[in-house]
Motif scaffolding. Structure first.
Motif, mmCIF file in Angstrom:
data_model
loop_
_atom_site.group_PDB
_atom_site.id
_atom_site.type_symbol
_atom_site.label_atom_id
_atom_site.label_comp_id
_atom_site.label_asym_id
_atom_site.label_seq_id
_atom_site.Cartn_x
_atom_site.Cartn_y
_atom_site.Cartn_z
ATOM 1 N N GLN A 1 0.838 -1.196 0.000
ATOM 2 C CA GLN A 1 0.000 0.000 0.000
ATOM 3 C C GLN A 1 0.877 1.251 0.000
ATOM 4 O O GLN A 1 1.669 1.473 0.917
ATOM 5 C CB GLN A 1 -0.927 0.004 1.208
ATOM 6 N N GLY A 2 0.766 2.039 -1.073
ATOM 7 C CA GLY A 2 1.542 3.259 -1.201
ATOM 8 C C GLY A 2 2.957 3.078 -1.723
ATOM 9 O O GLY A 2 3.681 4.049 -1.886
ATOM 10 N N VAL A 3 3.392 1.838 -1.979
ATOM 11 C CA VAL A 3 4.740 1.574 -2.492
ATOM 12 C C VAL A 3 4.621 1.141 -3.946
ATOM 13 O O VAL A 3 4.129 0.053 -4.244
ATOM 14 C CB VAL A 3 5.454 0.476 -1.676
ATOM 15 N N LYS A 4 5.068 2.018 -4.853
ATOM 16 C CA LYS A 4 4.968 1.729 -6.280
ATOM 17 C C LYS A 4 6.353 1.607 -6.889
ATOM 18 O O LYS A 4 7.261 2.353 -6.532
ATOM 19 C CB LYS A 4 4.163 2.825 -6.983
ATOM 20 N N VAL A 5 6.488 0.658 -7.798
ATOM 21 C CA VAL A 5 7.764 0.382 -8.442
ATOM 22 C C VAL A 5 7.547 0.403 -9.950
ATOM 23 O O VAL A 5 6.551 -0.125 -10.446
ATOM 24 C CB VAL A 5 8.292 -1.015 -8.025
ATOM 25 N N ARG A 6 8.483 1.002 -10.684
ATOM 26 C CA ARG A 6 8.424 0.975 -12.139
ATOM 27 C C ARG A 6 9.296 -0.165 -12.638
ATOM 28 O O ARG A 6 10.447 -0.309 -12.213
ATOM 29 C CB ARG A 6 8.920 2.292 -12.716
ATOM 30 N N VAL A 7 8.744 -0.979 -13.530
ATOM 31 C CA VAL A 7 9.490 -2.104 -14.096
ATOM 32 C C VAL A 7 9.329 -2.111 -15.612
ATOM 33 O O VAL A 7 8.352 -1.599 -16.147
ATOM 34 C CB VAL A 7 9.025 -3.468 -13.524
ATOM 35 N N VAL A 8 10.285 -2.703 -16.284
ATOM 36 C CA VAL A 8 10.211 -2.886 -17.731
ATOM 37 C C VAL A 8 9.186 -3.979 -18.010
ATOM 38 O O VAL A 8 9.133 -4.991 -17.301
ATOM 39 C CB VAL A 8 11.596 -3.281 -18.289
ATOM 40 N N ARG A 9 8.366 -3.780 -19.028
ATOM 41 C CA ARG A 9 7.282 -4.718 -19.339
ATOM 42 C C ARG A 9 7.755 -6.176 -19.447
ATOM 43 O O ARG A 9 7.112 -7.079 -18.960
ATOM 44 C CB ARG A 9 6.637 -4.349 -20.676
ATOM 45 N N HIS A 10 8.879 -6.383 -20.129
ATOM 46 C CA HIS A 10 9.297 -7.751 -20.421
ATOM 47 C C HIS A 10 9.920 -8.472 -19.223
ATOM 48 O O HIS A 10 10.337 -9.614 -19.336
ATOM 49 C CB HIS A 10 10.228 -7.767 -21.629
ATOM 50 N N THR A 11 9.972 -7.808 -18.055
ATOM 51 C CA THR A 11 10.452 -8.496 -16.862
ATOM 52 C C THR A 11 9.305 -9.159 -16.109
ATOM 53 O O THR A 11 9.528 -9.736 -15.041
ATOM 54 C CB THR A 11 11.191 -7.532 -15.909
ATOM 55 N N ILE A 12 8.102 -9.106 -16.651
ATOM 56 C CA ILE A 12 6.959 -9.778 -16.028
ATOM 57 C C ILE A 12 7.046 -11.262 -16.365
ATOM 58 O O ILE A 12 7.123 -11.646 -17.531
ATOM 59 C CB ILE A 12 5.618 -9.194 -16.532
ATOM 60 N N ALA A 13 7.056 -12.094 -15.332
ATOM 61 C CA ALA A 13 7.190 -13.532 -15.535
ATOM 62 C C ALA A 13 5.838 -14.230 -15.594
ATOM 63 O O ALA A 13 5.684 -15.233 -16.282
ATOM 64 C CB ALA A 13 8.031 -14.142 -14.420
ATOM 65 N N GLU A 14 4.854 -13.705 -14.867
ATOM 66 C CA GLU A 14 3.576 -14.401 -14.759
ATOM 67 C C GLU A 14 2.471 -13.407 -14.424
ATOM 68 O O GLU A 14 2.696 -12.429 -13.735
ATOM 69 C CB GLU A 14 3.696 -15.431 -13.626
ATOM 70 N N VAL A 15 1.290 -13.676 -14.941
ATOM 71 C CA VAL A 15 0.111 -12.895 -14.579
ATOM 72 C C VAL A 15 -0.722 -13.777 -13.673
ATOM 73 O O VAL A 15 -1.185 -14.848 -14.076
ATOM 74 C CB VAL A 15 -0.690 -12.470 -15.825
ATOM 75 N N ARG A 16 -0.895 -13.357 -12.421
ATOM 76 C CA ARG A 16 -1.641 -14.156 -11.442
ATOM 77 C C ARG A 16 -3.142 -14.053 -11.653
ATOM 78 O O ARG A 16 -3.853 -15.048 -11.603
ATOM 79 C CB ARG A 16 -1.297 -13.705 -10.016
#
Length: 95
Positions: A72-87
């Motif tokens: 809650q309140g902690v946001k991180v920016r990541v590169v799209r292709h580092t997503i391993a799985e969609v839960r």
């Protein structure tokens, strides 16, 4: 007879390449295609897992990156292709 002999010498090499293609190369290409489609289909509200192991909820989708809320309140920016799985996927917005 030399033409038949040359073919007999290259036949095992051709068979090895064919086996490698069907057992290694083709499945890897299919997996990459599925991952690309999964990443392109990401939208706000999806719960995802990054390759680094962080689990979070997508709060913003941009061209090449995502903003993920990991707490809650902690946001991180990541590169799209580092997503391993969609839960879990969100339902598409009507309209």
């Amino acid at each position: 007879m030399e033409g038949g002999n040359a073919l007999a010498q290259f036949l095992p090499l051709i068979l090895i390449f064919a086996i490698m293609y069907f057992l290694l190369i083709r499945p890897q290409q299919k997996k990459m295609k599925e991952h690309r489609a999964m990443v392109e289909a990401l939208r706000k509200g999806d719960r995802v897992v990054t390759q680094g192991g962080m689990i979070g909820k997508v709060t913003r989708v941009q061209e090449g990156e995502l903003e993920i809320e990991v707490a809650q309140g902690v946001k991180v920016r990541v590169v799209r292709h580092t997503i391993a799985e969609v839960r879990s996927k969100t339902e598409p917005a009507e309209g």
